[in-house]
Design a protein around this motif. Sequence first.
Motif, short mmCIF file in Angstrom:
data_model
loop_
_atom_site.label_atom_id
_atom_site.label_comp_id
_atom_site.label_asym_id
_atom_site.label_seq_id
_atom_site.Cartn_x
_atom_site.Cartn_y
_atom_site.Cartn_z
N VAL A 152 35.91 40.55 41.28
CA VAL A 152 36.95 41.51 40.89
C VAL A 152 36.33 42.54 39.95
O VAL A 152 35.62 42.18 39.00
N ARG A 153 36.61 43.82 40.27
CA ARG A 153 36.21 44.90 39.37
C ARG A 153 37.45 45.69 38.98
O ARG A 153 38.50 45.54 39.59
N ASP B 239 36.92 36.51 28.82
CA ASP B 239 36.62 35.23 29.47
C ASP B 239 37.16 35.19 30.89
O ASP B 239 36.50 34.70 31.81
N VAL B 240 38.38 35.72 31.07
CA VAL B 240 38.96 35.73 32.42
C VAL B 240 38.17 36.68 33.32
O VAL B 240 37.78 36.32 34.44
N VAL B 241 37.90 37.88 32.83
CA VAL B 241 37.14 38.86 33.62
C VAL B 241 35.79 38.28 34.04
O VAL B 241 35.37 38.41 35.19
N ARG B 242 35.13 37.62 33.10
CA ARG B 242 33.81 37.05 33.39
C ARG B 242 33.89 35.94 34.45
O ARG B 242 33.00 35.78 35.27
N ALA B 243 35.00 35.21 34.43
CA ALA B 243 35.18 34.15 35.43
C ALA B 243 35.29 34.71 36.85
O ALA B 243 35.05 34.00 37.82
N TYR B 244 35.67 35.99 36.96
CA TYR B 244 35.81 36.63 38.28
C TYR B 244 34.65 37.58 38.57
O TYR B 244 34.73 38.41 39.47
N ASP C 265 43.47 36.53 41.05
CA ASP C 265 43.26 35.85 42.34
C ASP C 265 43.64 36.77 43.50
O ASP C 265 42.92 36.85 44.50
N VAL C 266 44.78 37.45 43.35
CA VAL C 266 45.23 38.38 44.41
C VAL C 266 44.20 39.52 44.55
O VAL C 266 43.88 39.94 45.67
N ALA C 267 43.65 39.97 43.43
CA ALA C 267 42.64 41.03 43.48
C ALA C 267 41.39 40.54 44.22
O ALA C 267 40.82 41.25 45.06
N ALA C 268 40.97 39.32 43.92
CA ALA C 268 39.78 38.77 44.57
C ALA C 268 40.01 38.64 46.08
O ALA C 268 39.11 38.91 46.88
N GLU C 269 41.22 38.27 46.43
CA GLU C 269 41.57 38.03 47.83
C GLU C 269 41.73 39.35 48.61
O GLU C 269 41.34 39.44 49.77
N THR C 270 42.26 40.38 47.96
CA THR C 270 42.56 41.64 48.66
C THR C 270 41.50 42.72 48.46
O THR C 270 41.48 43.70 49.20
#
Length: 257
Positions: A149-150, A140-145, A118-123
């Motif tokens: 997020v990369r 699964d988590v990586v795919r959800a973002y 979440d912090v990665a997506a935000e920043t």
Amino acid sequence: MARLFDTHAHYTDARLRDTELLSQALAGDIAGLVTVASDLADSEACIALAAAHESVWASAGIHPHECGKAGALDDAMERLRMLLKKNKAVAIGEIGLDYHYDFSDRETQMRFFRSQMDVAAETGFPVIIHDREAHGDVFDVVRAYRGRVRGILHSCSVSAELVREYVKMGWYISFSGTITFKNAAGILDAVRAVPQDRILVETDCPYLAPVPMRGKLNHSGYLHYTAEKAAELLQMEYEAFCLTEVENAKKIFGLIS
Ligand SMILES: [Zn+2]
């Protein structure tokens, strides 16, 4: 001399700290490196070390092993956001899941992993992922973002098939000395599955010294053994591999556009 970028090293580790190994590597064939954090105190140490060396950058983040000791999640994420504002912080990591050791319970690992994503997506910072025997849940988590997020799959141990899925989502794949090990057959196909513009190498020092140094204290001066193996698998000339690898590293860490 062809130079490389060590995308994952732990120079704040007691075995490497206060040695000449970092300076020697930077005077040798290492163009730059990221010293990767395991918890928030270590993140501060990594950022301080990066401040002292022109070609060293730092990550900030909480390793799955350390989540159980990281205190309240919200406070930890607030501190992480503050650390990411410091000079030379270039990534969030290492984060992820470790089902081999299970030093933190899996639910706690997952909460910290998702919150740091979440912090990665935000920043907008890239992430450095640690995935040990947790390939399905990490993916699964990586795919959800996806699209938000990369990052880098560090010391990659997933199949060629899964590598292709990460690549499709814009990810970079980093290989450690494990590709030089005798029992590395499965991982060699994973290396071959990475396009040239997504390949990275790392030492993960002081761990995972490549053959022929396996078992010794690892440092960035040994990175070329891993790079030579990766270049051979990708059928690239060593010099061309090095130029590409440094450029890939600088791109994902935002050091060049
Ligand atoms: Zn590591």
